[in-house]
Write an enzyme that holds these catalytic residues in place. Structure first.
Site, PDB file in Angstrom:
ATOM      1  N   ILE A 326      14.295 -48.523  14.172  1.00  0.00           N
ATOM      2  CA  ILE A 326      12.849 -48.689  14.087  1.00  0.00           C
ATOM      3  C   ILE A 326      12.493 -49.690  13.000  1.00  0.00           C
ATOM      4  O   ILE A 326      11.670 -50.597  13.203  1.00  0.00           O
ATOM      5  CB  ILE A 326      12.158 -47.335  13.804  1.00  0.00           C
ATOM      6  CG1 ILE A 326      12.493 -46.325  14.902  1.00  0.00           C
ATOM      7  CG2 ILE A 326      10.649 -47.516  13.681  1.00  0.00           C
ATOM      8  CD1 ILE A 326      11.995 -46.703  16.260  1.00  0.00           C
ATOM      9  N   LYS A 443       9.128 -33.904  16.299  1.00  0.00           N
ATOM     10  CA  LYS A 443       9.894 -32.718  15.884  1.00  0.00           C
ATOM     11  C   LYS A 443       9.258 -32.021  14.689  1.00  0.00           C
ATOM     12  O   LYS A 443       9.668 -30.914  14.312  1.00  0.00           O
ATOM     13  CB  LYS A 443      11.336 -33.115  15.579  1.00  0.00           C
ATOM     14  CG  LYS A 443      12.103 -33.538  16.825  1.00  0.00           C
ATOM     15  CD  LYS A 443      13.506 -34.001  16.487  1.00  0.00           C
ATOM     16  CE  LYS A 443      14.280 -34.328  17.774  1.00  0.00           C
ATOM     17  NZ  LYS A 443      13.647 -35.393  18.580  1.00  0.00           N
TER      18      LYS A 443
END
Length: 661
Positions: A326, A443
């Site tokens: 990322i 998450k």
């Protein structure tokens, strides 16, 4: 005696030199013949062709003097050299005729016609000088046409014979179906035909334009539309499917891939148009595997680049974890907006070096780039870096993200994720940064594992720090990123290459997915909307069942599920959810100006309690006097006091979210 001996020796030397010279000449001549034997053979073939054509025309035309040997040889002395000279001038012997296209055959025709004109002019001049008898014009026209037809026919016959020999080897090559019968298909067919020992044999074409069905591109017959892919693949025993539609969007490609997945054939893609340079047609070398974007059928996101450029252009930007999957994409996209300085911070020097070199190759001196090897755990180093470099925008992407590994090493999740985020955020405040953006994860929602719970604590830290300085804090939450390090697609591809099995934890497990560029675009867009304290939630689209993704990849790689490549269900890993969520129960969504970005309602939390608990967590994680098991238990208890939603999967029944049927 001495003179005679000297004379003999000299004679021998001269003889040796002469023999050596003759040998060298013979060697060069032999080498020249080897290098140009095709041209020599072609010259001889055309010589015989012109001779035979002229002779046939001379006798077929039946002049009163066609038995005149003098006239026959006089004209022959003109025709042979003129035709061969013009053929040479037109480059007919510089072409490789096995690769010949219509231009070469057109050159043959024009060369034959011009040769006929030249022969007629020379013959008419010689007739005026009474060197040869006058002959009618139509004879020379007849000769020129006959030679032109013979010239093109012999070369076409050669191509046909070569194609016949290649077709006999079809069983040893891959039988290819080409989807998309346009310009890209034509380029691909030309390259396959012109590549010696090419392992591909085009068998059948597919196109959505029904008006093309039944027609041919070269020797490739267009036999159906996308709905016929499975039937035709079986009928023609296809081994490889090539999608040759460079202009197709991802949604169209995903639809085509769904049809292809039912065939069990290997699938390759021609690249998009912008991947070709103008002077290149090397389609075969550019055939590539399917990308995550094409698997998901995601369309490019339309982002208001002006708003992003407004807070990046001309500013100093720091990215922590800038070498990761990322982080490196964030670096690429930010570099395109022209920052005053781009600072990459990462603890892993190999990744940092890779993105540094890539940006240098792309931008050269146009980008002011600095790379620092540092850990977000090292508080003093971070403060010194930010104090010296004065970043105006900090994007915090450094984190441990692997769920099973953090279950084994919860202290590292605390040190790197929680304390690392706090260190980076407080260093940004000290350096008076204008904006701080933290990368979070789905998450963190109702976490069932240490990694997710640690990221939820990070979100709370970001919310709590906002408003205590001039630095605006926000977090961006999204799901799994396809193609990133450790994500399922690279893992599945490796397992398929090794012959399987492909491992999936549970047959019903689902996940939200985004592609790396897609996620980063939305992160930057969310950053441009930040006013401080927000947690932005990205619209991840429909969740994907992991087992379906695995089956599709196996089929698109040319294998049969559970026959060639098996799927092995290994069971849920410690702390792993069956279904992911993007919001907690107490959170609500507010719309933003972008249809794929939402804002969650702020969490009400006692700041003093939060930061006191975080410091206690740090002390516990760094206390080496406690046994690892006891320390892990204390860490989990403390995180649960901060994040009450942190519940282990075994302690709570599995509830299907509304999106699961």
């Amino acid at each position: 005696m001495i003179k005679r001996a000297r004379y003999t020796a000299k004679k021998r030397t001269v003889t040796k030199i002469t023999m050596k010279g003759e040998f060298s000449v013979m060697k060069e001549l032999s080498k020249h013949i080897r290098n140009h034997y095709r041209v020599i053979l072609l010259y001889l073939a055309d010589l015989m062709l012109v001779l035979a054509s002229y002779t046939a025309c001379f006798f077929v035309c039946r002049f009163d003097y066609y038995y005149d040997a003098k006239l026959y040889f006089s004209l022959l002395a003109i025709i042979l050299p003129v035709y061969l000279v013009v053929f040479t001038a037109f480059g007919l012997y510089r072409s490789l005729w096995r690769y010949a296209q219509y231009r070469e055959f057109l050159s043959c025709t024009v060369a034959a016609v011009l040769s006929g004109v030249a022969v007629f002019g020379i013959a008419r001049l010689f007739s005026i000088l009474n060197w040869v008898e006058r002959i009618h014009l139509y004879f020379f026209v007849f000769v020129a046409c006959f030679i032109a037809i013979a010239l093109v026919s012999t070369r076409l016959a050669f191509r046909a014979f070569r194609d016949y020999l290649i077709s006999k080897e079809t069983d040893q090559k891959k039988r290819v179906m080409i989807i998309g019968c346009g310009n890209a298909c034509t380029m691909l067919l030309n390259e396959i035909n012109n590549t010696e020992n090419c392992p591909l044999v085009p068998i059948v074409g597919i196109d959505e334009d029904e008006s093309k069905i039944g027609y041919y591109i070269g020797k490739l017959k267009i036999c159906g539309t996308n709905k016929d892919i499975q039937r035709l693949a079986k009928k023609y025993r296809i081994d490889l499917i090539i999608v040759a539609i460079p202009t197709a969007d991802n949604k169209t490609r995903a639809t085509i891939l769904d049809y292809c997945a039912e065939t069990g054939c290997e699938v390759k893609m021609l690249p998009r148009l912008y991947d070709f340079r103008e002077d290149e047609v090397d389609c075969i070398q550019k055939l590539r595997d399917i990308t995550p974007e094409e698997l998901l059928g995601r369309e490019p996101i339309n982002i208001d680049n002006d708003s992003i450029s407004g807070y990046i252009s001309g500013r100093t930007v720091m990215i922590t974890g800038g070498g990761g999957s990322i982080g490196s994409e964030i670096c690429r996209q930010i570099a395109a907006f022209g920052p005053r300085k781009l600072i990459i911070v990462d603890i892993y020097e190999n990744n940092a070096y890779d993105i540094q070199q890539e940006l240098i190759r792309t931008y050269g001196d146009k980008l002011d780039l600095e790379v620092h090897i540092a850990s977000v755990r090292d508080r003093s180093h971070l403060f010194a870096l930010m104090r010296n470099l004065k970043p105006q925008l900090v994007i915090h992407a450094a984190a441990h993200k692997h769920v099973p590994l953090m279950e084994v090493s919860p202290t590292e999740a605390v040190k790197n994720n929680i304390i690392g985020t706090l260190n980076t955020a407080e260093a940004a405040i000290a350096a008076e940064a204008e904006r701080f953006i933290m990368i979070s994860t789905d998450k963190a929602v109702n976490p069932t594992n240490v990694m997710g719970a640690s990221k939820r604590v990070c979100e709370l830290i970001v919310e709590s720090l906002n408003g205590r300085s001039k630095t605006e804090f926000c977090a961006v939450r999204f799901g799994n990123v396809l193609g990133s390090n450790g994500s399922v697609i690279p893992l599945f591809k490796k397992q398929i290459e090794m012959g399987g099995p492909v491992t999936v934890t549970h047959p019903e497990i689902t996940r939200f997915f985004m592609t790396i560029p897609e996620a980063v675009q939305l992160v930057l867009a969310a950053g441009s909307m930040a006013n401080g304290g927000e947690i932005f939630v990205l619209n991840m689209g429909e969740p994907v069942k992991i087992s379906d993704l695995a089956k599709k990849l196996i089929r698109l790689s040319g294998y049969e599920v559970d026959y060639d490549i098996k799927i092995e269900y290994t069971g849920l890993r410690p702390g792993e959810k069956l279904y992911e969520e993007l919001l907690t129960a107490e959170e609500g969504l507010s719309a933003t100006e972008h249809d794929k970005i939402f804002v969650s309602r702020p969490t009400l939390l006692d700041r003093d309690f939060l930061f006191t608990s975080v410091r206690e967590l740090e002390r516990t994680a760094c206390d080496e006097t406690i046994s690892p098991d006891v320390r892990a238990k204390k860490i989990e208890e403390k995180i649960k006091s901060i994040v009450p939603q942190f519940v282990r999967p075994e302690d709570a029944p599995i509830k299907k979210p509304s999106y699961v049927k």
